[in-house]
Design a protein around this motif. Structure first.
Motif, PDB file in Angstrom:
ATOM      1  N   LEU A  52      -1.626  -1.898   0.877  1.00  0.00           N
ATOM      2  CA  LEU A  52      -0.972  -0.671   1.325  1.00  0.00           C
ATOM      3  C   LEU A  52      -1.753  -0.032   2.462  1.00  0.00           C
ATOM      4  O   LEU A  52      -1.174   0.420   3.459  1.00  0.00           O
ATOM      5  N   PHE A  53      -3.082  -0.015   2.328  1.00  0.00           N
ATOM      6  CA  PHE A  53      -3.931   0.594   3.351  1.00  0.00           C
ATOM      7  C   PHE A  53      -3.769  -0.111   4.695  1.00  0.00           C
ATOM      8  O   PHE A  53      -3.535   0.531   5.727  1.00  0.00           O
ATOM      9  N   PHE A  54      -3.873  -1.440   4.711  1.00  0.00           N
ATOM     10  CA  PHE A  54      -3.785  -2.179   5.971  1.00  0.00           C
ATOM     11  C   PHE A  54      -2.376  -2.157   6.548  1.00  0.00           C
ATOM     12  O   PHE A  54      -2.201  -2.177   7.766  1.00  0.00           O
ATOM     13  N   ASN A  55      -1.373  -2.120   5.680  1.00  0.00           N
ATOM     14  CA  ASN A  55       0.005  -2.059   6.153  1.00  0.00           C
ATOM     15  C   ASN A  55       0.270  -0.760   6.912  1.00  0.00           C
ATOM     16  O   ASN A  55       1.093  -0.724   7.834  1.00  0.00           O
ATOM     17  N   LEU A  56      -0.433   0.302   6.539  1.00  0.00           N
ATOM     18  CA  LEU A  56      -0.279   1.589   7.220  1.00  0.00           C
ATOM     19  C   LEU A  56      -1.323   1.776   8.319  1.00  0.00           C
ATOM     20  O   LEU A  56      -1.057   2.415   9.333  1.00  0.00           O
ATOM     21  N   ALA A  57      -2.533   1.218   8.110  1.00  0.00           N
ATOM     22  CA  ALA A  57      -3.636   1.467   9.041  1.00  0.00           C
ATOM     23  C   ALA A  57      -3.432   0.785  10.387  1.00  0.00           C
ATOM     24  O   ALA A  57      -3.756   1.351  11.430  1.00  0.00           O
ATOM     25  N   LEU A  58      -2.884  -0.447  10.376  1.00  0.00           N
ATOM     26  CA  LEU A  58      -2.730  -1.177  11.642  1.00  0.00           C
ATOM     27  C   LEU A  58      -1.769  -0.475  12.602  1.00  0.00           C
ATOM     28  O   LEU A  58      -2.120  -0.274  13.779  1.00  0.00           O
ATOM     29  N   PRO A  59      -0.577  -0.068  12.177  1.00  0.00           N
ATOM     30  CA  PRO A  59       0.288   0.676  13.107  1.00  0.00           C
ATOM     31  C   PRO A  59      -0.320   2.001  13.565  1.00  0.00           C
ATOM     32  O   PRO A  59      -0.130   2.407  14.717  1.00  0.00           O
TER      33      PRO A  59
ATOM     34  N   MET B  35       5.930   2.409  16.388  1.00  0.00           N
ATOM     35  CA  MET B  35       4.966   1.992  15.377  1.00  0.00           C
ATOM     36  C   MET B  35       5.541   2.096  13.965  1.00  0.00           C
ATOM     37  O   MET B  35       5.170   1.322  13.081  1.00  0.00           O
ATOM     38  N   VAL B  36       6.459   3.028  13.748  1.00  0.00           N
ATOM     39  CA  VAL B  36       7.159   3.079  12.462  1.00  0.00           C
ATOM     40  C   VAL B  36       7.968   1.801  12.268  1.00  0.00           C
ATOM     41  O   VAL B  36       7.957   1.188  11.191  1.00  0.00           O
ATOM     42  N   LEU B  37       8.672   1.383  13.320  1.00  0.00           N
ATOM     43  CA  LEU B  37       9.452   0.144  13.242  1.00  0.00           C
ATOM     44  C   LEU B  37       8.554  -1.074  13.131  1.00  0.00           C
ATOM     45  O   LEU B  37       8.897  -2.048  12.438  1.00  0.00           O
TER      46      LEU B  37
END
Length: 253
Positions: free
Chosen positions: A23-30, A61-63
């Motif tokens: 979850l962290f990396f899925n949100l952190a990269l964008p 970045m959301v997309l």
């Protein structure tokens, strides 16, 4: 219905709550891309252009986050279920395969909404992007919907074979699609042949729809039709791949 909600709760636990690093990396990269590109690619921009860029790149970045979770994470999660025989548990349980896929979609809808919230907070605090509360709610509702064709693509990728093939295909889908549809760089700087491809991708239609909502512009029929056509193609593709896999399984018996 109780069985469906039980399956949703199981998926939340095994995909998100037991794997918080994902979850962290899925949100952190964008978020990292958003901070980088809104601070690096804004040299000599006027104040009005900078304001538009900051809000438009928030949408991009959301997309992009939705694209990663919908294709890479969906494909690998479903493949793990196949290799660990979790899908056999679905066959033997009261949950239908349709409910199994639907419960997965609920989880990844939540991931898309988490991306909207986290990136929205960063955009607001760092770049002072101002969006009304009602618009936020509309975006929060729309982003999961525009990710439906992307989730269908992820399901199709999961049905293509082994983990090596799935990982290769996931990357071949996500990164070229992100580039070609203008999520990383503006389409204006790309060659005409790439623009022609990019403007017909589901990520382009999705970002166009969300940008229209944020800027209070009318949504084109072409955008709605594009998302609808990609959703139909994805659904048909899944049915064909499942039919093909079933025929292969019968031939190997």
């Amino acid at each position: 219905m109780n069985n469906f909600f039980y399956q949703v709760s199981i998926n939340f636990q095994r995909i998100i709550f037991r794997n918080l690093r994902f979850l962290f990396f899925n949100l952190a990269l964008p978020i990292a891309f958003y901070l980088l590109f809104t601070k690096v690619m804004t040299y000599n921009m006027s104040a009005d252009a900078l304001t538009a860029w900051n809000s438009d790149y928030f949408v991009s970045m959301v997309l992009y986050s939705s694209l990663m979770s919908s294709v890479i994470t969906v494909a690998n999660t479903l493949l793990d279920d196949q290799e660990n025989s979790f899908d056999l548990f679905i066959v033997l349980s009261p949950i239908s395969r349709f409910q199994y896929y639907a419960s997965m979609i609920v989880v990844f809808f939540t991931l898309s909404m988490s991306a909207v919230v986290s990136l929205g907070i960063v955009a607001s605090l760092v770049n002072h992007v101002t969006i009304s509360f009602i618009t936020w709610l509309v975006v929060l509702f729309i982003v999961p919907l525009v990710s439906i064709p992307l989730i269908f693509i992820g399901i199709m990728v999961s049905l293509t074979g082994t983990s090596n093939v799935v990982n290769l295909l996931s990357n071949l889908v996500v990164f070229p699609m992100a580039i070609a549809s203008g999520l990383w760089w503006p389409l204006e700087i790309m060659p005409d042949w790439l623009k022609a491809i990019g403007t017909n991708l589901p990520t382009y239609f999705g970002s166009s729809l969300v940008k229209a909502v944020i800027h209070h512009q009318s949504v084109s029929i072409q955008t709605i039709l594009g998302l609808l056509i990609w959703s139909i193609l994805g659904f048909v593709g899944i049915r064909l791949l499942l039919h093909f896999r079933k025929k292969q399984e019968l031939l190997t018996i």
